[in-house]
Design an enzyme around this catalytic site. Structure first.
Site, PDB file in Angstrom:
ATOM      1  N   CYS A 219       0.185   2.715  -4.640  1.00  0.00           N
ATOM      2  CA  CYS A 219      -0.608   3.901  -4.953  1.00  0.00           C
ATOM      3  C   CYS A 219       0.183   5.173  -4.642  1.00  0.00           C
ATOM      4  O   CYS A 219       1.072   5.170  -3.787  1.00  0.00           O
ATOM      5  CB  CYS A 219      -1.905   3.889  -4.142  1.00  0.00           C
ATOM      6  SG  CYS A 219      -2.983   2.474  -4.464  1.00  0.00           S
TER       7      CYS A 219
ATOM      8  N   HIS B 226       0.831  -1.199   0.000  1.00  0.00           N
ATOM      9  CA  HIS B 226       0.000   0.000   0.000  1.00  0.00           C
ATOM     10  C   HIS B 226       0.869   1.254   0.000  1.00  0.00           C
ATOM     11  O   HIS B 226       1.957   1.289   0.579  1.00  0.00           O
ATOM     12  CB  HIS B 226      -0.889   0.037   1.245  1.00  0.00           C
ATOM     13  CG  HIS B 226      -2.153  -0.763   1.104  1.00  0.00           C
ATOM     14  ND1 HIS B 226      -3.019  -0.594   0.048  1.00  0.00           N
ATOM     15  CD2 HIS B 226      -2.706  -1.718   1.913  1.00  0.00           C
ATOM     16  CE1 HIS B 226      -4.061  -1.424   0.195  1.00  0.00           C
ATOM     17  NE2 HIS B 226      -3.887  -2.111   1.308  1.00  0.00           N
TER      18      HIS B 226
END
Length: 345
Positions: A185, A129
């Site tokens: 991301c 992440h």
């Protein structure tokens, strides 16, 4: 529309047209790009690699493909390039020293760069992440710092891009090469490097989203004329329209000037990232395996051609993902490096 020959050469012809249009648009707005001038040093010394994959087992936002990414990237790189030392952090290991906690990730960054000297090559692959938080020191044009999210983020917090740069990049000696592959991301500026590249190998001075949108739409139309793939064409044109309408961040802001002044590097640092800072990167299912879309695109491209240069690799990764995912792989560097060198680690 053009039969087998059209399908065979669609990407090649469209890529050349995209490049020509991009160069033409840049020439009409010369303030938007500048030429890279600095050559990379040769890799002649030790090669050390760090692989980090986090699936966040049992946590909110659990991922499926990040550990697979580590195995796939590690297997490909070690099979095709000489790597002398390897460290792997994944959250499926038993040894607590190899769990990707905040403390262990920062320690691994220090291990990666420890003792590095001119001619050495350092490789970082991160799949997990990524996030963003409000910038507090005025070095981000969009007002947000990008972050890596360790497995223990709920207790230990994120790793802000300022810290990534300070621990991993700052002070690396001239002649050291660091290649980062960041599949997460909001990853375009996760290493806080000042120079962003276009698909033509030039340096962006301002965000050129409108030009990218025009280039994407023209490329989509050309590919459709040649290969007749309507679904892919519609998706690419939609992405192009989004870029066209999004505009840019503006010109040489104080934040950009601060980044150049405080984040430029002596070492040859290149980062491939899964997406722009404003985008997310897909945790995908491809060929029956959970994988990060960007990690998949990198391996797929290099398997087709291991001798391509950095600019062509960026172009190829974007082409592999276009029409399937909205994310746009990016390339940044710590110096004004000429990216016509063959990709190597």
């Amino acid at each position: 529309m053009f039969g087998t020959s059209g399908r065979k050469y669609a990407d090649q012809i469209a890529s050349q047209l995209e490049k020509a249009v991009g160069q033409h648009l840049s020439s009409k707005a010369p303030q938007s790009t500048e030429e890279a001038t600095e050559k990379m040093g040769n890799v002649t010394g030790r090669r050390r690699a760090l692989f980090i994959g986090i699936n966040y087992y049992g946590q909110k936002g659990e991922l499926r493909g990040c550990i697979n990414d580590v195995h796939n990237i590690k297997q490909f790189l070690t099979s095709n390039f000489r790597i002398d030392e390897v460290l792997v952090l994944t959250d499926d290991q038993q040894d607590p020293k190899n769990i990707p906690t905040r403390k262990n990730i920062l320690a691994a960054f220090k291990w990666l760069r420890n003792g590095a000297k001119a001619g050495d090559s350092l490789i970082l692959h991160y799949s997990g992440h990524g996030g963003s938080v409000k910038d507090t020191d005025g070095d981000e044009e969009d007002g947000m710092d990008e972050t890596l999210i360790p497995v223990d983020y709920q207790k230990a917090g994120h790793i802000v891009d300022d810290d990534v740069h300070a621990v991993l990049c700052r002070g690396l000696p001239k002649g050291v090469r660091l290649t980062a592959i960041m599949d997460c991301c909001h990853s375009e500026s996760i290493l806080d490097l000042p120079y962003v590249y276009t698909v033509n190998g030039e340096l962006q001075i301002v965000e050129t989203s409108k030009n990218e949108g025009i280039v994407t739409i023209i490329g989509a139309g050309t590919r459709f004329l040649l290969d007749g793939n309507r679904k892919k064409a519609v998706s690419n044109i939609t992405n192009g329209m989004k870029l066209l309408m999004s505009g840019g961040k503006g010109g040489n802001s104080e934040a950009r000037e601060k980044t150049i002044k405080t984040r430029s590097t002596e070492a040859d640092i290149i980062s491939f990232s899964g997406c722009k800072d404003s985008q997310t990167s897909a945790d995908a299912q491809i060929a029956g395996q959970a994988t990060g879309a960007m990690s998949y695109a990198l391996i797929t491209s290099l398997k087709k051609n291991k001798n391509q240069n950095y600019t062509h690799l960026l172009q190829s990764m974007r082409q592999i993902l276009e029409g399937k995912y909205t994310q746009i792989p990016m390339m940044t560097a710590g110096r004004k490096l000429v990216m016509e060198h063959p990709f190597t680690i």
